[in-house]
Design an enzyme around this catalytic site. Structure first.
Site, PDB file in Angstrom:
ATOM      1  N   GLU A  53      -5.714  -8.539   1.018  1.00 21.01           N
ATOM      2  CA  GLU A  53      -6.340  -8.096   2.273  1.00 21.01           C
ATOM      3  C   GLU A  53      -7.805  -7.792   2.021  1.00 21.01           C
ATOM      4  OE1 GLU A  53      -4.497  -4.935   4.533  1.00 21.01           O
ATOM      5  OE2 GLU A  53      -2.477  -5.664   4.081  1.00 21.01           O
ATOM      6  N   GLU A  86       0.798  -1.224   0.000  1.00 16.67           N
ATOM      7  CA  GLU A  86       0.000   0.000   0.000  1.00 16.67           C
ATOM      8  C   GLU A  86       0.835   1.279   0.000  1.00 16.67           C
ATOM      9  OE1 GLU A  86      -2.848  -0.041   3.186  1.00 16.67           O
ATOM     10  OE2 GLU A  86      -3.943  -1.725   2.343  1.00 16.67           O
TER      11      GLU A  86
HETATM   12  C1  PNW Z   1      -4.264  -1.953   5.643  1.00 23.24           C
HETATM   13  N1  PNW Z   1      -8.059   3.076   4.245  1.00 23.24           N
HETATM   14  O1  PNW Z   1      -4.228  -0.559   5.842  1.00 23.24           O
HETATM   15  C2  PNW Z   1      -2.888  -2.438   6.052  1.00 23.24           C
HETATM   16  O2  PNW Z   1      -2.177  -3.026   4.996  1.00 23.24           O
HETATM   17  C3  PNW Z   1      -2.889  -3.315   7.259  1.00 23.24           C
HETATM   18  O3  PNW Z   1      -1.603  -3.340   7.833  1.00 23.24           O
HETATM   19  C4  PNW Z   1      -3.943  -2.845   8.223  1.00 23.24           C
HETATM   20  O4  PNW Z   1      -3.860  -3.484   9.476  1.00 23.24           O
HETATM   21  C5  PNW Z   1      -5.286  -3.082   7.569  1.00 23.24           C
HETATM   22  O5  PNW Z   1      -5.368  -2.456   6.309  1.00 23.24           O
HETATM   23  C6  PNW Z   1      -6.474  -2.633   8.411  1.00 23.24           C
HETATM   24  O6  PNW Z   1      -6.469  -1.254   8.581  1.00 23.24           O
HETATM   25  C7  PNW Z   1      -5.239   0.285   5.440  1.00 23.24           C
HETATM   26  O7  PNW Z   1      -8.109   4.205   4.802  1.00 23.24           O
HETATM   27  C8  PNW Z   1      -5.277   1.534   6.020  1.00 23.24           C
HETATM   28  O8  PNW Z   1      -8.911   2.803   3.376  1.00 23.24           O
HETATM   29  C9  PNW Z   1      -6.201   2.453   5.620  1.00 23.24           C
HETATM   30  C10 PNW Z   1      -7.120   2.136   4.640  1.00 23.24           C
HETATM   31  C11 PNW Z   1      -7.086   0.878   4.049  1.00 23.24           C
HETATM   32  C12 PNW Z   1      -6.147  -0.047   4.462  1.00 23.24           C
END
Ligand code: PNW
Length: 446
Positions: A353, A172
């Site tokens: 994910e 990401e």
């Molecule tokens: C992911 N959004 O992060 C990460 O890859 C993981 O490490 C994390 O634990 C998981 O999602 C849950 O949050 C994100 O704002 C952070 O859409 C933010 C977003 C999406 C994914």
């Protein structure tokens, strides 16, 4: 017991990979073991006020010491694929130089343990834990850090390459840009719009350099990027909304997809940034060629849709989860999968994910009941099934997350796991959703 409607009778392709995902800093703990250096997340989490409750990843789920038990739990679930990440500061404490053998040994034991159990390892090279020493010389604002990343990748490929069939480069990049450099609630905790898109470019460059480093080893393993993609929809049909939605999509999705799959950054985003942006001044001849080095697959992470308003802001249309940024919209999974195939061709897709945080509690009877997670996974997997039926080449799916873990600035309050972790005792308890997922995997049918 799971309600009858959790069985939909949707059969998946025989080759479909059922998996779960984690990342190093979120589960490993053992922050000072075996020569591990500090990362930006150690610095950030130890800075008062940055993480809810002052939580840190110092111990996390203690996976570094309990990985054998965790491997056995994965086997018991019937996983065919497990996505984890490698901690850069375990391999190079300062981000450069000879690799730390004790750090490599941990991942060697993990990879061997997966292969022995018939679970395909899928390793992410970078899931946000940049060595602090590299942050001190500018972090991802420094072009040199992309080249340091390529050296690190090469060392990891040499040690483990042959036994890991799928490598993912950067987890990401967008979240690093948006949360780390624009909003500042992730490490390194900056609110620096002038730096943000230069950081994006260097993350993309690092991705391409790592792809080339793998090819240079002659490895037969596959490699690709791990992008969190957000389907962007117009909030209404008012004036300017369609245009605003298109530009929003540029920043959320096309900036990362087009540079890798089309060899060019999207013109509307470049125009919007303007010619003086540090990113645009930082792009050198040949960079896009490196960034668009052919990949073998695209890893898609889907959590939420975005609804864009005429002023370029956003609004909500669906109920949110415990994570305020997550609206519950399973059809978004179908939309984003079919869109990438439509716009970028038949590149194989893996979902790396997708998941839901729930306020799980350990019941007096020793079980953890999480019906919301079962319903979430069921509905999103039904959307995946529909995409596959329409010809979208999705080869595998990984629940975020295998186990409860350190949810970044939210600390340990949000529980994302199939497996409950009783953090004071580190006892592992598969939730009701884990039992449900085991049944889906065994039947290869939703
Ligand atoms: C992911 N959004 O992060 C990460 O890859 C993981 O490490 C994390 O634990 C998981 O999602 C849950 O949050 C994100 O704002 C952070 O859409 C933010 C977003 C999406 C994914």
């Amino acid at each position: 017991l799971p309600a009858p409607q959790t069985q939909l009778g949707l059969r998946f392709p025989d080759s479909f990979g059922w998996g779960a995902a984690t990342s190093a800093y979120q589960i490993e703990g053992a922050a000072k073991d075996d020569g591990r250096g500090e990362s930006v997340w150690d610095t950030f989490s130890h800075t008062p006020g940055r993480v809810r409750g002052g939580d840190t990843g110092d111990i996390a789920a203690d996976h570094y010491h309990r990985y054998v038990e965790d491997l056995d739990l994965m086997k018991d679930l019937g996983l065919g694929t497990y996505r984890f990440s490698i901690s850069w500061p375990r391999i190079q404490a300062d981000g450069t130089g000879a690799p730390n053998q004790r750090g490599l040994d941990f991942y060697r034991r993990l990879v061997d343990g997966l292969n022995e159990r018939g679970i395909a390892p899928m390793a992410t090279l970078f899931h946000w834990d940049l060595p602090q020493s590299l942050q001190d010389i500018g972090g991802w604002e420094s072009r040199d850090v992309a080249y340091r990343f390529a050296d690190y990748a090469e060392a990891v490929f040499e040690a483990l390459g042959a036994d890991v069939p799928v490598w993912l480069t950067i987890n990401e990049p967008k979240t690093v840009v948006q949360n780390g450099y624009l909003q500042g609630h992730h490490a390194p905790g900056l609110q620096d719009p002038a730096a943000a898109y230069l950081v994006a470019h260097h993350l993309q460059l690092a991705h391409g350099l790592a792809v080339r480093a793998l090819r240079a080893t002659g490895s037969g393993s596959r490699i690709g990027p791990a992008l969190n993609l957000h389907p962007c929809y117009p909030a209404d049909d008012g004036p300017g909304v369609a245009e605003a939605t298109r530009l929003y999509d540029g920043y959320e999705n096309r900036l990362y997809l087009d540079s890798i799959f089309k060899g060019a950054y999207p013109a509307d985003v470049l125009d919007d940034l303007g010619p003086d942006d540090r990113m645009i001044r930082g792009i050198r001849d040949g960079d896009l060629k490196i960034i668009s080095s052919p990949v073998d697959l695209l890893a898609v992470q889907y959590y939420t849709p975005i609804y864009v308003t005429g002023d370029g802001g956003t609004t909500r249309k669906w109920p949110t989860s415990e994570a305020s940024w997550q609206q519950l919209y399973p059809d978004g999974m179908y939309d984003i999968l079919s869109r990438v195939t439509r716009d970028y061709g038949d590149v194989p897709l893996t979902i790396t994910e997708n998941g839901l945080p729930t306020p799980d509690i350990l019941g007096a009877d020793g079980t953890v009941d999480d019906p919301g997670r079962i319903a979430f996974l069921r509905d999103h997997l039904a959307a995946v099934h529909r995409a596959i039926a329409d010809g979208v080449p999705v080869e595998s799916y990984h629940v975020w997350s295998l186990m409860d873990n350190f949810e970044w600035n939210e600390g340990y309050e949000q529980r994302w796991g199939l497996i409950y972790i009783d953090f004071p005792t580190q006892r592992r308890i598969p939730k009701r959703s884990a039992n449900w997922y085991r049944g889906v995997i065994a039947a290869n049918t939703l």
